[in-house]
Write a protein that holds these residues in place. Structure first.
Motif, PDB file in Angstrom:
ATOM      1  N   LEU A  39       1.178  -0.932  -0.269  1.00 54.10           N
ATOM      2  CA  LEU A  39       0.224   0.025   0.363  1.00 54.10           C
ATOM      3  C   LEU A  39       0.874   1.080   0.067  1.00 54.10           C
ATOM      4  O   LEU A  39       0.326   1.917  -0.526  1.00 54.10           O
ATOM      5  CB  LEU A  39      -0.694   0.167   1.050  1.00 54.10           C
ATOM      6  CG  LEU A  39      -1.446   1.048   1.727  1.00 54.10           C
ATOM      7  CD1 LEU A  39      -2.631   1.440   0.481  1.00 54.10           C
ATOM      8  CD2 LEU A  39      -2.766   0.695   2.833  1.00 54.10           C
ATOM      9  N   GLU A  40       1.515   1.295   1.376  1.00 48.30           N
ATOM     10  CA  GLU A  40       2.280   2.395   0.966  1.00 48.30           C
ATOM     11  C   GLU A  40       3.553   2.893  -0.418  1.00 48.30           C
ATOM     12  O   GLU A  40       3.091   4.086  -1.423  1.00 48.30           O
ATOM     13  CB  GLU A  40       3.580   2.149   2.249  1.00 48.30           C
ATOM     14  CG  GLU A  40       3.667   2.264   3.240  1.00 48.30           C
ATOM     15  CD  GLU A  40       4.631   2.316   4.355  1.00 48.30           C
ATOM     16  OE1 GLU A  40       5.872   1.628   4.293  1.00 48.30           O
ATOM     17  OE2 GLU A  40       3.806   2.537   5.700  1.00 48.30           O
ATOM     18  N   LYS A  41       3.616   1.589  -1.030  1.00 49.96           N
ATOM     19  CA  LYS A  41       4.530   1.811  -2.806  1.00 49.96           C
ATOM     20  C   LYS A  41       3.201   2.526  -3.404  1.00 49.96           C
ATOM     21  O   LYS A  41       3.620   2.972  -4.352  1.00 49.96           O
ATOM     22  CB  LYS A  41       4.693   0.650  -2.983  1.00 49.96           C
ATOM     23  CG  LYS A  41       6.083  -0.620  -2.487  1.00 49.96           C
ATOM     24  CD  LYS A  41       6.254  -1.133  -3.066  1.00 49.96           C
ATOM     25  CE  LYS A  41       7.562  -2.439  -2.228  1.00 49.96           C
ATOM     26  NZ  LYS A  41       7.729  -3.464  -2.733  1.00 49.96           N
ATOM     27  N   TYR A  42       2.139   1.605  -3.573  1.00 51.35           N
ATOM     28  CA  TYR A  42       1.227   2.241  -4.233  1.00 51.35           C
ATOM     29  C   TYR A  42       0.759   3.508  -4.281  1.00 51.35           C
ATOM     30  O   TYR A  42       0.728   4.240  -5.345  1.00 51.35           O
ATOM     31  CB  TYR A  42       0.048   1.331  -4.399  1.00 51.35           C
ATOM     32  CG  TYR A  42      -1.498   2.011  -4.340  1.00 51.35           C
ATOM     33  CD1 TYR A  42      -1.546   1.376  -6.132  1.00 51.35           C
ATOM     34  CD2 TYR A  42      -1.835   2.069  -4.470  1.00 51.35           C
ATOM     35  CE1 TYR A  42      -2.413   2.349  -6.799  1.00 51.35           C
ATOM     36  CE2 TYR A  42      -3.431   3.224  -5.196  1.00 51.35           C
ATOM     37  CZ  TYR A  42      -3.103   3.105  -7.176  1.00 51.35           C
ATOM     38  OH  TYR A  42      -4.739   3.416  -6.758  1.00 51.35           O
ATOM     39  N   GLU A  43       0.705   4.152  -2.750  1.00 59.11           N
ATOM     40  CA  GLU A  43       0.278   5.439  -2.655  1.00 59.11           C
ATOM     41  C   GLU A  43       1.606   6.274  -3.348  1.00 59.11           C
ATOM     42  O   GLU A  43       1.121   7.557  -3.230  1.00 59.11           O
ATOM     43  CB  GLU A  43       0.436   5.384  -0.991  1.00 59.11           C
ATOM     44  CG  GLU A  43      -1.115   5.336  -0.958  1.00 59.11           C
ATOM     45  CD  GLU A  43      -0.827   5.235   0.778  1.00 59.11           C
ATOM     46  OE1 GLU A  43      -0.081   5.326   1.491  1.00 59.11           O
ATOM     47  OE2 GLU A  43      -2.552   5.199   1.479  1.00 59.11           O
ATOM     48  N   ALA A  44       2.780   5.672  -2.388  1.00 55.96           N
ATOM     49  CA  ALA A  44       3.743   6.624  -3.659  1.00 55.96           C
ATOM     50  C   ALA A  44       3.753   6.935  -4.997  1.00 55.96           C
ATOM     51  O   ALA A  44       4.219   7.971  -5.290  1.00 55.96           O
ATOM     52  CB  ALA A  44       5.562   6.338  -3.058  1.00 55.96           C
ATOM     53  N   ILE A  45       3.183   6.099  -5.526  1.00 56.30           N
ATOM     54  CA  ILE A  45       3.634   5.749  -6.803  1.00 56.30           C
ATOM     55  C   ILE A  45       2.197   6.469  -7.648  1.00 56.30           C
ATOM     56  O   ILE A  45       2.454   7.179  -8.339  1.00 56.30           O
ATOM     57  CB  ILE A  45       3.348   4.533  -8.235  1.00 56.30           C
ATOM     58  CG1 ILE A  45       4.731   3.565  -7.352  1.00 56.30           C
ATOM     59  CG2 ILE A  45       3.123   4.835  -8.988  1.00 56.30           C
ATOM     60  CD1 ILE A  45       4.181   2.164  -8.102  1.00 56.30           C
ATOM     61  N   VAL A  46       1.352   6.960  -7.063  1.00 58.54           N
ATOM     62  CA  VAL A  46       0.065   7.258  -7.076  1.00 58.54           C
ATOM     63  C   VAL A  46       0.475   9.268  -7.310  1.00 58.54           C
ATOM     64  O   VAL A  46      -0.405   9.934  -7.232  1.00 58.54           O
ATOM     65  CB  VAL A  46      -1.546   6.967  -6.289  1.00 58.54           C
ATOM     66  CG1 VAL A  46      -2.282   8.178  -6.562  1.00 58.54           C
ATOM     67  CG2 VAL A  46      -2.154   5.841  -6.409  1.00 58.54           C
TER      68      VAL A  46
END
Length: 113
Positions: A39-46
């Motif tokens: 989730l942290e990786k996804y939020e960073a990408i977004v």
């Protein structure tokens, strides 16, 4: 003898259930940690994509978003100010149906007195 048997069976059952619970808890904790990292990786990408889009559009990203209630009030006030020019009032009376109201005769007694 029977009480002793029941107590030992309950103790064994409790031990087995505690082991199963510990195992399930361990697997859930590990999967929870893995999902949090994803989730942290996804939020960073977004967030990175939002910044790239704002740069291509020439818009600077917002410093800090408003909390949801404050944001809703701000949007409501903005819409109200945009819809009506200063000094102009909307009249809704034309849209309302005309209804004649009649009082019951029992209620009219106090008006007649």
């Amino acid at each position: 003898p029977y009480e002793h048997l029941v107590k030992t069976e309950l103790a064994q059952l409790q031990k087995v259930l505690l082991q199963q619970h510990a195992l399930e808890t361990k697997t859930l904790k590990s999967s929870n940690g893995r999902l949090r990292k994803e989730l942290e990786k996804y939020e960073a990408i977004v967030e990175e994509q939002k910044i790239k889009e704002s740069i291509t559009l020439g818009v600077t990203p917002a410093a800090e978003p408003l909390p949801p209630p404050m944001e809703r009030w701000a949007l409501l006030a903005e819409r109200l100010m945009e819809d009506q020019p200063a000094g102009e009032k909307e009249v809704y009376e034309d849209n309302l149906p005309k209804v004649e109201l009649h009082m019951r005769s029992v209620w009219k007694v106090s008006l007649q007195e």
